[in-house]
Motif scaffolding. Structure first.
Motif, PDB file in Angstrom:
ATOM      1  N   PHE A  55       0.873  -1.188   0.000  1.00 63.38           N
ATOM      2  CA  PHE A  55       0.000   0.000   0.000  1.00 63.38           C
ATOM      3  C   PHE A  55       0.901   1.227   0.000  1.00 63.38           C
ATOM      4  CE2 PHE A  55       1.007   1.317   4.299  1.00 63.38           C
ATOM      5  CZ  PHE A  55       1.529   0.152   4.829  1.00 63.38           C
ATOM      6  N   SER A  56       0.335   2.388  -0.289  1.00 61.72           N
ATOM      7  CA  SER A  56       1.166   3.595  -0.206  1.00 61.72           C
ATOM      8  C   SER A  56       0.642   4.514   0.876  1.00 61.72           C
ATOM      9  CB  SER A  56       1.220   4.328  -1.549  1.00 61.72           C
ATOM     10  OG  SER A  56       0.038   5.067  -1.784  1.00 61.72           O
ATOM     11  N   VAL A  57       1.537   5.332   1.380  1.00 61.34           N
ATOM     12  CA  VAL A  57       1.166   6.350   2.367  1.00 61.34           C
ATOM     13  C   VAL A  57       0.911   7.655   1.619  1.00 61.34           C
ATOM     14  CG1 VAL A  57       2.055   7.738   4.302  1.00 61.34           C
ATOM     15  CG2 VAL A  57       2.460   5.271   4.239  1.00 61.34           C
ATOM     16  N   ALA A  58      -0.182   8.319   1.994  1.00 67.94           N
ATOM     17  CA  ALA A  58      -0.461   9.642   1.417  1.00 67.94           C
ATOM     18  C   ALA A  58       0.365  10.671   2.191  1.00 67.94           C
ATOM     19  CB  ALA A  58      -1.950   9.948   1.517  1.00 67.94           C
ATOM     20  N   TRP A  59       1.319  11.254   1.519  1.00 65.08           N
ATOM     21  CA  TRP A  59       2.221  12.255   2.114  1.00 65.08           C
ATOM     22  C   TRP A  59       1.396  13.334   2.835  1.00 65.08           C
ATOM     23  CZ3 TRP A  59       6.864  14.093  -1.408  1.00 65.08           C
ATOM     24  CH2 TRP A  59       7.648  15.023  -0.724  1.00 65.08           C
ATOM     25  N   THR A  60       0.265  13.716   2.214  1.00 67.86           N
ATOM     26  CA  THR A  60      -0.563  14.798   2.775  1.00 67.86           C
ATOM     27  C   THR A  60      -1.290  14.410   4.061  1.00 67.86           C
ATOM     28  OG1 THR A  60      -2.294  14.061   1.281  1.00 67.86           O
ATOM     29  CG2 THR A  60      -1.012  15.983   0.589  1.00 67.86           C
ATOM     30  N   ARG A  61      -1.311  13.121   4.392  1.00 70.19           N
ATOM     31  CA  ARG A  61      -1.876  12.764   5.707  1.00 70.19           C
ATOM     32  C   ARG A  61      -0.827  12.976   6.801  1.00 70.19           C
ATOM     33  NH1 ARG A  61      -6.854  10.749   5.054  1.00 70.19           N
ATOM     34  NH2 ARG A  61      -7.239   9.472   3.225  1.00 70.19           N
ATOM     35  N   ILE A  62       0.437  12.800   6.439  1.00 68.31           N
ATOM     36  CA  ILE A  62       1.525  12.918   7.426  1.00 68.31           C
ATOM     37  C   ILE A  62       1.933  14.388   7.581  1.00 68.31           C
ATOM     38  CG2 ILE A  62       3.823  12.050   8.067  1.00 68.31           C
ATOM     39  CD1 ILE A  62       1.618   9.839   7.685  1.00 68.31           C
ATOM     40  N   PHE A  63       2.153  15.028   6.426  1.00 72.10           N
ATOM     41  CA  PHE A  63       2.468  16.465   6.417  1.00 72.10           C
ATOM     42  C   PHE A  63       1.488  17.137   5.449  1.00 72.10           C
ATOM     43  CE2 PHE A  63       6.689  14.570   7.384  1.00 72.10           C
ATOM     44  CZ  PHE A  63       6.960  15.220   8.581  1.00 72.10           C
ATOM     45  N   PRO A  64       0.401  17.703   5.965  1.00 71.66           N
ATOM     46  CA  PRO A  64      -0.623  18.273   5.086  1.00 71.66           C
ATOM     47  C   PRO A  64      -0.063  19.286   4.080  1.00 71.66           C
ATOM     48  CG  PRO A  64      -1.393  18.201   7.357  1.00 71.66           C
ATOM     49  CD  PRO A  64       0.033  17.743   7.385  1.00 71.66           C
ATOM     50  N   ASN A  65       0.998  19.999   4.472  1.00 74.29           N
ATOM     51  CA  ASN A  65       1.607  20.957   3.549  1.00 74.29           C
ATOM     52  C   ASN A  65       2.971  20.503   3.059  1.00 74.29           C
ATOM     53  OD1 ASN A  65      -0.513  22.892   3.586  1.00 74.29           O
ATOM     54  ND2 ASN A  65       0.132  23.396   5.679  1.00 74.29           N
ATOM     55  N   GLY A  66       3.238  19.220   3.182  1.00 70.18           N
ATOM     56  CA  GLY A  66       4.496  18.685   2.648  1.00 70.18           C
ATOM     57  C   GLY A  66       5.625  18.626   3.655  1.00 70.18           C
ATOM     58  N   ARG A  67       5.620  19.540   4.616  1.00 68.80           N
ATOM     59  CA  ARG A  67       6.647  19.539   5.681  1.00 68.80           C
ATOM     60  C   ARG A  67       6.081  20.247   6.893  1.00 68.80           C
ATOM     61  NH1 ARG A  67       8.384  24.616   3.572  1.00 68.80           N
ATOM     62  NH2 ARG A  67       9.388  23.857   1.708  1.00 68.80           N
ATOM     63  N   GLY A  68       6.884  20.372   7.938  1.00 65.16           N
ATOM     64  CA  GLY A  68       6.408  21.068   9.135  1.00 65.16           C
ATOM     65  C   GLY A  68       6.037  20.071  10.209  1.00 65.16           C
ATOM     66  N   GLU A  69       4.924  20.329  10.859  1.00 72.62           N
ATOM     67  CA  GLU A  69       4.523  19.448  11.959  1.00 72.62           C
ATOM     68  C   GLU A  69       3.811  18.208  11.475  1.00 72.62           C
ATOM     69  OE1 GLU A  69       2.304  20.488  15.485  1.00 72.62           O
ATOM     70  OE2 GLU A  69       3.810  22.062  15.766  1.00 72.62           O
ATOM     71  N   VAL A  70       4.113  17.101  12.125  1.00 68.75           N
ATOM     72  CA  VAL A  70       3.437  15.847  11.751  1.00 68.75           C
ATOM     73  C   VAL A  70       1.969  15.926  12.156  1.00 68.75           C
ATOM     74  CG1 VAL A  70       3.314  13.366  12.230  1.00 68.75           C
ATOM     75  CG2 VAL A  70       5.542  14.478  12.008  1.00 68.75           C
ATOM     76  N   ASN A  71       1.106  15.515  11.252  1.00 69.50           N
ATOM     77  CA  ASN A  71      -0.319  15.401  11.573  1.00 69.50           C
ATOM     78  C   ASN A  71      -0.540  14.030  12.230  1.00 69.50           C
ATOM     79  OD1 ASN A  71      -3.167  15.592  11.514  1.00 69.50           O
ATOM     80  ND2 ASN A  71      -3.206  14.569   9.512  1.00 69.50           N
ATOM     81  N   GLN A  72      -0.647  14.048  13.544  1.00 72.97           N
ATOM     82  CA  GLN A  72      -0.672  12.788  14.296  1.00 72.97           C
ATOM     83  C   GLN A  72      -1.802  11.856  13.878  1.00 72.97           C
ATOM     84  OE1 GLN A  72       1.697  11.552  15.961  1.00 72.97           O
ATOM     85  NE2 GLN A  72       2.979  13.382  16.151  1.00 72.97           N
ATOM     86  N   LYS A  73      -2.938  12.436  13.560  1.00 70.95           N
ATOM     87  CA  LYS A  73      -4.100  11.624  13.154  1.00 70.95           C
ATOM     88  C   LYS A  73      -3.796  10.834  11.876  1.00 70.95           C
ATOM     89  CE  LYS A  73      -7.912  12.377  15.586  1.00 70.95           C
ATOM     90  NZ  LYS A  73      -8.814  11.293  15.921  1.00 70.95           N
ATOM     91  N   GLY A  74      -3.060  11.464  10.994  1.00 75.43           N
ATOM     92  CA  GLY A  74      -2.705  10.825   9.731  1.00 75.43           C
ATOM     93  C   GLY A  74      -1.764   9.657   9.982  1.00 75.43           C
ATOM     94  N   LEU A  75      -0.770   9.912  10.829  1.00 74.24           N
ATOM     95  CA  LEU A  75       0.205   8.870  11.143  1.00 74.24           C
ATOM     96  C   LEU A  75      -0.491   7.694  11.842  1.00 74.24           C
ATOM     97  CD1 LEU A  75       3.247   8.410  10.839  1.00 74.24           C
ATOM     98  CD2 LEU A  75       3.578   9.386  13.109  1.00 74.24           C
ATOM     99  N   GLU A  76      -1.436   8.048  12.690  1.00 76.10           N
ATOM    100  CA  GLU A  76      -2.184   7.038  13.445  1.00 76.10           C
ATOM    101  C   GLU A  76      -2.910   6.064  12.507  1.00 76.10           C
ATOM    102  OE1 GLU A  76      -4.104   9.095  16.828  1.00 76.10           O
ATOM    103  OE2 GLU A  76      -5.796   7.768  16.305  1.00 76.10           O
ATOM    104  N   PHE A  77      -3.477   6.615  11.429  1.00 81.17           N
ATOM    105  CA  PHE A  77      -4.181   5.742  10.477  1.00 81.17           C
ATOM    106  C   PHE A  77      -3.251   4.639   9.966  1.00 81.17           C
ATOM    107  CE2 PHE A  77      -4.976   4.674   5.973  1.00 81.17           C
ATOM    108  CZ  PHE A  77      -6.115   3.899   6.155  1.00 81.17           C
ATOM    109  N   TYR A  78      -2.024   5.025   9.608  1.00 84.29           N
ATOM    110  CA  TYR A  78      -1.100   4.015   9.069  1.00 84.29           C
ATOM    111  C   TYR A  78      -0.577   3.078  10.164  1.00 84.29           C
ATOM    112  CZ  TYR A  78      -1.715   6.593   4.818  1.00 84.29           C
ATOM    113  OH  TYR A  78      -2.290   7.188   3.733  1.00 84.29           O
ATOM    114  N   HIS A  79      -0.454   3.599  11.383  1.00 85.41           N
ATOM    115  CA  HIS A  79      -0.103   2.717  12.504  1.00 85.41           C
ATOM    116  C   HIS A  79      -1.172   1.634  12.640  1.00 85.41           C
ATOM    117  CE1 HIS A  79       3.530   3.702  14.616  1.00 85.41           C
ATOM    118  NE2 HIS A  79       3.273   5.002  14.561  1.00 85.41           N
ATOM    119  N   ASP A  80      -2.439   2.067  12.604  1.00 91.40           N
ATOM    120  CA  ASP A  80      -3.542   1.116  12.757  1.00 91.40           C
ATOM    121  C   ASP A  80      -3.548   0.097  11.617  1.00 91.40           C
ATOM    122  OD1 ASP A  80      -4.219   2.523  14.978  1.00 91.40           O
ATOM    123  OD2 ASP A  80      -5.913   3.586  14.069  1.00 91.40           O
TER     124      ASP A  80
END
Ligand code: BG6
Length: 478
Positions: free
Chosen positions: A81-106
């Motif tokens: 599967f692939s990870v959507a970059w915009t779920r981890i960094f909505p603007n490409g960089r900066g702060e991690v969007n924890q909710k996005g990372l959580e989805f892939y952890h799950d």
């Protein structure tokens, strides 16, 4: 070598299947996800079949547990599967969007719980729109740092859980369709920019592979290349040379750089002559040569048959995205080659040539040229499927396609190729970027159509049961 005794598939062979975030997830604005170039591109009139988009796709974001339960029942060993970059960094960089990372952890935890090896693709085309707007995305060297930062975040998060990593999916496809045919974002038609983008993507790929190795990540990483082996239409030396040119410019151009860090000589000279060659800055060559992928990912769908194309011959033609057989336009590079129909093979309704033997040929070429293990990261048949009144799908054409390809892999292994695994495209039906939902690839049928008013219910196709058996027998009867 028809008489040859066939080797068995290795015991730990990874029988798998694949998908990509934009094509399955949906939930395009949920849990803090940013906007990707695909979220925007699909809204431009005329770009996709019947204006379809991945806003909802097949709702894998909310139904991944149901999908994984089906994988478990089938016996899948790996899921790519692939990870959507915009779920981890909505603007490409900066702060991690924890909710996005959580989805892939799950998702990853659920796979592991079900004894399915996760295979993670870092980039399957859904670039953050913010990076496209800020510096032109892949056209700027700034992307190297941003991509590496994003990849490093995932390496740290999933260290020890994910052992198979794909760096870039089909760089040859997203750059050609994005910068040569204007069929993918950013919708550009300019060969010079296309090759410049490729050079930067090679540097980003090499940097991320080096980073993975520097971090001593347990596991393996490699790029996935869409390999279409080239044939000549006949033994006319002019046509044989045309096929060599096609192989150099359409295949070796990428694979040589991944494996050796060097551009093929004839292709590079051709680009210099045309004024399209990318600028190689100090340090680039060293970087490209220093990165050593652990495997080469191959997405194999078809071969291409070529003949000489005079200077006043055909240029780039349009693809068939309607599913009306015979509607693709002729395509080639004037002065070099053009693609012609191979009289010895059949074609799908989207005019893709069906050539299992081509996979064996491709695997042998790679084995001889690079001596690297191959992971087949995609292979499959896009066709219309019909749901019967009893919710069955008799896709014997897909079974035929896949079983012939599995057999070809076995033959290639017998020839001496090292193949780590085989991921079919795709696990569930999904959105085909330009072809809507009617071009189906899955083992699992999803009730979804171009109007997005399906029930999203999942139904097992006949091919689902066929693959279940192949996995049980570890391909012994294939
Ligand atoms: C590959 C891609 O090019 O082929 C997939 O990695 C894609 O994302 C697949 O869906 C099949 O192509 P298409 O155009 O039939 O969807």
């Amino acid at each position: 070598m028809e008489h040859k005794k066939l080797a068995s598939f290795p015991k730990d062979f990874l029988w798998g299947s694949a998908s990509a975030a934009y094509q399955v997830e949906g939930a395009w604005q949920e849990d803090g996800k940013g906007v990707s170039v695909w979220d925007e591109f699909v809204r431009i009139p005329g770009k996709t079949f019947k204006a379809t988009n991945g806003d909802m796709a097949v709702d894998h974001y909310h139904r991944y547990k149901e999908d994984i339960a089906l994988m478990k029942e089938q016996g899948l060993k790996t899921y790519r599967f692939s990870v959507a970059w915009t779920r981890i960094f909505p603007n490409g960089r900066g702060e991690v969007n924890q909710k996005g990372l959580e989805f892939y952890h799950d998702l990853i935890d659920e796979l592991i719980k079900n004894d399915i090896e996760p295979m993670l693709t870092l980039y399957h085309w859904d670039l953050p729109q913010a990076l496209q707007d800020e510096y032109g995305g892949w056209e700027s060297r700034k992307i190297i740092d941003d991509f590496t930062n994003y990849a490093t975040t995932l390496f740290e998060a999933f260290r020890g859980k994910v052992h198979y990593w794909v760096s870039l999916n089909e760089q040859n496809v997203f750059t050609s369709l994005g910068y040569m045919l204007a069929a993918h974002p950013p919708g550009v038609q300019d060969p010079k920019r296309m090759y410049a983008v490729n050079h930067i993507a090679f540097l980003a790929n090499a940097t991320v592979i080096n980073k993975f190795h520097e971090m001593n990540m347990p596991g393996k990483i490699g790029p996935s290349f869409a390999y279409t082996p080239n044939y000549s239409i006949d033994s006319n030396p002019k046509n044989v040379l045309a096929a060599e040119d096609a192989e150099d410019l359409m295949a070796n151009y990428w694979m040589d750089v991944y494996m050796w860090g060097k551009y093929p000589i004839a292709a590079r000279n051709y680009l210099l002559e045309q004024g399209w060659a990318p600028e190689i800055e100090e340090g680039d060559q060293e970087l490209l040569e220093s990165a050593k992928p652990d495997f080469l990912g191959i997405n194999y769908y078809q071969t291409a048959t070529n003949m000489f194309n005079p200077l006043d011959g055909v240029g780039m033609g349009k693809m068939n995205t309607t599913g009306k057989k015979g509607t693709s336009e002729e395509s080639g590079i004037p002065g070099m080659y053009k693609k012609v129909d191979n009289p010895f093979v059949n074609r799908t309704n989207w005019d893709w040539e069906i050539d299992p033997e081509g996979l064996r040929i491709g695997l042998r070429r790679i084995t001889s040229r690079y001596r690297i293990p191959v992971m087949i990261t995609e292979n499959g048949l896009g066709e219309y499927d019909k749901l019967t009144e009893n919710n069955e799908i008799h896709d014997e054409y897909r079974i035929e396609y896949l079983s012939n390809h599995v057999h070809a892999i076995r033959e290639a292994i017998s020839d001496g190729a090292t193949v780590l695994g085989y991921c079919t495209w795709s696990y569930t039906d999904l959105l085909s970027w330009l072809n809507g939902y009617q071009k189906r690839y899955g083992f699992v049928y999803v009730d979804q159509d171009e109007n997005q008013d399906g029930s999203l219910a999942r139904y097992k196709k006949d091919s689902y049961y066929w693959y279940q058996k192949v996995i049980q027998e570890n391909g012994e009867n294939s």
